[in-house]
Design an enzyme around this catalytic site. Structure first.
Site, PDB file in Angstrom:
ATOM      1  N   ASP A 102      29.158  37.683 -60.154  1.00 22.96           N
ATOM      2  CA  ASP A 102      29.273  36.927 -58.900  1.00 22.96           C
ATOM      3  C   ASP A 102      29.121  35.429 -59.160  1.00 22.96           C
ATOM      4  O   ASP A 102      28.531  35.011 -60.164  1.00 22.96           O
ATOM      5  CB  ASP A 102      28.175  37.360 -57.912  1.00 22.96           C
ATOM      6  CG  ASP A 102      28.350  38.796 -57.469  1.00 22.96           C
ATOM      7  OD1 ASP A 102      29.477  39.300 -57.528  1.00 22.96           O
ATOM      8  OD2 ASP A 102      27.335  39.399 -57.069  1.00 22.96           O
TER       9      ASP A 102
HETATM   10  N1  URA Z   1      25.912  43.250 -59.730  1.00 23.53           N
HETATM   11  C1  URA Z   1      25.905  42.290 -58.772  1.00 23.53           C
HETATM   12  O1  URA Z   1      25.453  42.513 -57.663  1.00 23.53           O
HETATM   13  N2  URA Z   1      26.395  41.095 -59.085  1.00 23.53           N
HETATM   14  C2  URA Z   1      26.889  40.775 -60.294  1.00 23.53           C
HETATM   15  O2  URA Z   1      27.305  39.642 -60.518  1.00 23.53           O
HETATM   16  C3  URA Z   1      26.885  41.777 -61.275  1.00 23.53           C
HETATM   17  C4  URA Z   1      26.406  43.014 -60.972  1.00 23.53           C
END
Ligand code: URA
Length: 236
Positions: A102
């Protein structure tokens, strides 16, 4: 060869991502726009992506990158945000990230132009473990940890059993190590959400045998021969 494999071999993206690109009308074969996924291409065909002719890469490269917060893992961002490619300054090959993190997550990303490795690591049946350290608001109980590790409902999907290890907890914040083989969208955050907890910081430290190690935020380096052999061994 199937068009999506051909494009992945050209270092465009993973085979699955290449299917999306085809459906978005970004791919032509011999000058003709294609929108079907089942097409086969011959070595003599001329394939273009976004109006540039692409050819299978002969020089496959592999890097680890410490993604900082504030970067997207897509190759282009419609909102004009910085992408992880902006960090790969002196890399001349066209590389892309394997999997996603993310915008506000940091940590280990593997960057490559090897479509086969990407396919293995991102395949839904992949058993490669990814380790995340999640910092959450407030305390967390041993019961919560047990619930997380046995699987939780993240909006109609029950996560597979995983490892969850409590690192520290107090009234203000807690840290939990989560080891999962799956990679659903926002999975770790959703898993905590399912038990009523809010992730305030998330970092990925490990993918299989590849570790972030001491790499500073925003830095990248080539994988070692041993790390590359490990990735290739996953194909067998
Ligand atoms: N899980 C998440 O919630 N975000 C990420 O960036 C990776 C795994």
């Amino acid at each position: 060869m199937r068009i999506n494999k051909y494009l992945a071999d050209c270092g465009i993206a993973s085979r699955r991502k290449c299917e999306e690109l085809i459906l978005q009308g970004k791919v032509k074969v011999n000058g003709k726009l294609i929108k079907e996924l089942g097409i086969d291409v011959k070595p003599t065909d001329i394939v273009s992506f976004e109006n540039r002719v692409v050819k299978p890469v002969s020089n496959k490269v592999y890097y680890k990158l410490h993604k900082p917060k504030g970067y997207v893992t897509t190759v282009n961002d419609e909102k004009g945000r910085k992408t992880v490619l902006n960090l790969m300054r002196n890399v001349h090959e066209r590389v892309y990230p394997i999997g996603r993190l993310d915008y506000d997550t940091e940590g280990l990303l593997i960057m490559t132009n090897d479509g086969d490795i990407t396919n293995i690591l991102t395949h839904p049946k992949s058993l490669v473990e990814k380790i995340y350290i999640a910092t959450i608001d407030g305390p967390i109980s041993a019961e919560d940890i047990k619930t997380l590790s046995s699987g939780v409902d993240i909006g109609g999907y029950i996560t597979k059993p995983c490892k969850a290890i409590l690192i520290e907890t107090n009234d203000k914040a807690s840290k939990v190590e989560i080891i999962i083989t799956e990679g659903k969208n926002h999975q770790v955050k959703k898993m905590f959400e399912a038990i009523g907890k809010n992730v305030i910081f998330l970092k990925r430290t490990t993918i299989g045998k590849i570790k972030l190690g001491g790499l500073a935020r925003g830095e990248y380096k080539k994988l070692t021969t041993k790390e590359i052999s490990y990735l290739k061994s996953l194909q067998k």
